[in-house]
Design an enzyme around this catalytic site. Structure first.
Site, PDB file in Angstrom:
ATOM      1  N   HIS A  79    -107.042  11.095 -13.289  1.00 47.99           N
ATOM      2  CA  HIS A  79    -106.228  12.282 -13.016  1.00 47.99           C
ATOM      3  C   HIS A  79    -105.922  13.111 -14.262  1.00 47.99           C
ATOM      4  CE1 HIS A  79    -105.749  11.517  -8.801  1.00 47.99           C
ATOM      5  NE2 HIS A  79    -105.293  10.293  -9.026  1.00 47.99           N
ATOM      6  N   SER A 102     -68.293  29.626   5.361  1.00 46.49           N
ATOM      7  CA  SER A 102     -67.743  28.290   5.130  1.00 46.49           C
ATOM      8  C   SER A 102     -66.222  28.324   5.140  1.00 46.49           C
ATOM      9  CB  SER A 102     -68.224  27.725   3.792  1.00 46.49           C
ATOM     10  OG  SER A 102     -67.671  26.442   3.603  1.00 46.49           O
ATOM     11  N   ALA A 119     -67.022  30.630  20.427  1.00 49.58           N
ATOM     12  CA  ALA A 119     -66.624  29.255  20.115  1.00 49.58           C
ATOM     13  C   ALA A 119     -65.519  29.360  19.057  1.00 49.58           C
ATOM     14  CB  ALA A 119     -67.814  28.460  19.600  1.00 49.58           C
ATOM     15  N   LYS A 127     -75.777  29.048   1.260  1.00 51.63           N
ATOM     16  CA  LYS A 127     -74.920  28.240   2.143  1.00 51.63           C
ATOM     17  C   LYS A 127     -75.503  26.833   2.290  1.00 51.63           C
ATOM     18  CE  LYS A 127     -71.686  27.338   5.271  1.00 51.63           C
ATOM     19  NZ  LYS A 127     -71.994  26.253   6.087  1.00 51.63           N
ATOM     20  N   GLU A 178     -71.582  19.840  -0.939  1.00 51.74           N
ATOM     21  CA  GLU A 178     -70.489  19.252  -0.147  1.00 51.74           C
ATOM     22  C   GLU A 178     -70.814  17.790   0.191  1.00 51.74           C
ATOM     23  OE1 GLU A 178     -69.400  19.942   4.427  1.00 51.74           O
ATOM     24  OE2 GLU A 178     -69.253  21.787   3.255  1.00 51.74           O
ATOM     25  N   GLY A 224     -64.607  26.262   7.764  1.00 51.71           N
ATOM     26  CA  GLY A 224     -64.178  25.656   9.028  1.00 51.71           C
ATOM     27  C   GLY A 224     -63.275  26.590   9.810  1.00 51.71           C
ATOM     28  N   HIS A 234     -74.689  25.009  -0.813  1.00 56.24           N
ATOM     29  CA  HIS A 234     -73.250  24.722  -0.729  1.00 56.24           C
ATOM     30  C   HIS A 234     -73.022  23.456   0.091  1.00 56.24           C
ATOM     31  CE1 HIS A 234     -69.665  24.795   1.864  1.00 56.24           C
ATOM     32  NE2 HIS A 234     -69.014  25.366   0.876  1.00 56.24           N
ATOM     33  N   ASN A 235     -73.685  23.381   1.255  1.00 55.36           N
ATOM     34  CA  ASN A 235     -73.501  22.213   2.118  1.00 55.36           C
ATOM     35  C   ASN A 235     -74.051  20.944   1.475  1.00 55.36           C
ATOM     36  OD1 ASN A 235     -72.569  24.170   3.869  1.00 55.36           O
ATOM     37  ND2 ASN A 235     -73.536  23.281   5.652  1.00 55.36           N
ATOM     38  N   GLY A 268     -66.105  31.842  16.081  1.00 47.01           N
ATOM     39  CA  GLY A 268     -66.162  33.227  16.535  1.00 47.01           C
ATOM     40  C   GLY A 268     -64.789  33.786  16.864  1.00 47.01           C
TER      41      GLY A 268
END
Length: 492
Positions: free
Chosen positions: A455, A131, A14, A185, A192, A133, A188-189, A17
């Protein structure tokens, strides 16, 4: 018959790659390419790969046989089951010591599982975040490898050669064990998501609050990109603001305001909740996308829910306000990164990883979507003190956040008065105010929990005595009617 010629093998043709293969070939590596749809291999060799040091393979067997040992095999296929399927397809053909790399957006627990599974079979598995793109893959991505550390000496050369460079240093270093690469990663996203939401809020304030046209807003982003906000996302936002459709009007204003997401931001928010870490800005950015996606309902709500306030017009000094907005964006961004590094720090403890924080900041300085000048300062902060408890304790960021505060507060207040939503700006400021508060109202929360559910609570050390001992779980009979049995305590 000549022996294997391939330095590196890549499965999955793709966009990412293909571009990584071309990048590696440019750096002098002989690459073997394979794709499940074999016709794609032939098409790639006849076109983009023509004349380059790239060979194709038409079966997994042929693909593996063309690689030098230890074989370095990278998969860029869809996350989830396809990764497991390809691993099983490769296993009969690979040998002990070979390296399998997953460069997709896999969920980090899957990478941890695969690292352990393949280690038992003598195969070194690496899960790497990629990362940047399409363009990053072709000319230099940010690479975040983790997994079986034995693999690193064998892949370091090619990874650091093809990675982006920042001040001469490659934006790629070993991250940590098991799923650490994919974890970084994921964070990171998430960051972003936060950066993009903050920029969107700044745009909305300028558009609706100040009544500015897209060209004027583009000019503001152009100015910002020369200062502390200099970054890839500000740069592309400037370009989007200036972009007109064929009829001469801004294309941006014709785009449906319903945001998509692939899940990595959501994974970050869920993991933050699992680890009990207050990563509020990323979570708010994910929820803002969710709110945007219910467009039909929002359209109906816009007919029945009106703005009611003292004034819906901005009153004040516009130039000063735009400076304040720049500072609000900068301060909120600092908070987002501080939260992201807090989360990674906690994950390292929880999953027993050794995370290299200065290297993580360096990896994000170039090649990736969140690349910015600002990350040099984060790299410097962690290089100066690898045990830094929080980014805000570093002198540079401490000064920056204090300088930004007045404008930041003014922007959040004015946006609220004008009825413009600023979930990310607001949550960043609320978090900051909570973080710098010694005594939060959680004492009342604990009293309420003890009142209705027994509690228990702990006493402040300065008020400890024979009745209320320090560090003990205490239950009080608040009404005089209940019993004295307390509920068991647990961490939610």
């Amino acid at each position: 018959m000549s022996g294997p010629t391939g330095d590196f093998g890549l499965i999955g043709l793709a966009v990412m790659g293909q571009n990584l293969i071309l990048n590696a070939a440019d750096h002098g590596y002989n690459i073997i390419a394979f794709n499940r749809t074999v016709s794609k291999v032939d098409h790639f060799l006849a076109n983009e790969a023509k004349g380059k040091s790239i060979e194709g393979a038409h079966s997994i067997e042929e693909f593996v046989s063309k690689l030098k040992k230890p074989r370095r095999i990278m998969m860029l296929v869809m996350a989830g089951k396809p990764v497991d399927d390809f691993i099983e397809t490769l296993l009969p053909h690979v040998e002990k010591g070979d390296i399998i790399i997953d460069g997709g957006n896999s969920h980090f627990p899957d990478t941890t599982r695969r690292t352990k599974y393949l280690k038992e079979k003598g195969i070194r598995f690496v899960g790497t975040g990629v990362s940047g793109g399409e363009e990053g893959a072709r000319y230099g991505p940010s690479l975040m490898p983790g997994g079986n550390e034995e693999a690193w000496p064998f892949i370091k050369d090619i990874f650091q050669d093809i990675a982006a460079k920042s001040d001469g240093e490659p934006c790629c270093e070993w991250v940590g064990d098991e799923g650490a690469g994919h974890y970084v990663k994921m964070v990171h996203n998430g960051i972003e998501y936060g950066d993009m939401q903050l920029i969107c809020e700044a745009y909305d304030i300028m558009k609706r609050g100040l009544g500015m046209k897209n060209k004027e807003i583009g000019d503001v982003f152009t100015t910002w990109n020369k200062g502390v906000l200099d970054s890839f996302l500000i740069e592309i936002t400037r370009d989007i603001m200036y972009f007109n459709d064929d009829d001469g009007t801004p294309l941006l204003e014709k785009i449906l305001d319903s945001a998509g997401q692939k899940g990595t931001g959501k994974w970050t928010a869920i993991n933050a909740l699992d680890l009990g870490m207050p990563v509020t800005l990323i979570a708010e950015a994910v929820l803002s996308r969710c709110l945007s996606s219910i467009k039909g309902e929002r359209t109906r709500a816009s007919q029945v829910l009106q703005f009611v306030g003292r004034s819906n017009k901005f009153e004040g000094n516009r130039e000063q306000f735009l400076e304040d907005l720049e500072q609000a964006l900068y301060a909120s961004k600092i908070i987002s990164y501080a939260q992201g590094f807090m989360l990674m720090q906690e994950a390292a403890k929880e999953y027993k990883w050794k995370l290299n924080k200065p290297s993580i900041a360096l990896m994000w300085r170039g090649g990736c979507i969140i690349r910015s000048v600002f990350l040099k300062d984060i790299t410097a902060a962690y290089r100066a003190n690898t045990d830094l408890e929080n980014l805000l304790f570093n002198d540079f960021f401490n000064k920056a956040i204090h300088k930004a505060q007045p404008g930041w507060r003014d922007v959040v207040a004015k946006a609220a008065l004008l009825g413009i939503p600023t979930p990310a700006f607001s949550t960043a400021l609320s978090w900051f105010d909570g973080y710098r508060t010694k005594d939060l109202p959680a004492n009342l929360l604990q009293a309420q929990r003890d009142y209705f559910g027994a509690h228990t609570f702990k006493i402040k050390p300065e008020f400890a005595n024979a009745k209320y001992k320090e560090g003990e779980n205490i239950h009080v009979n608040w009404t005089g009617r209940g019993g004295n049995v307390s509920a068991s305590t647990y961490q939610a």
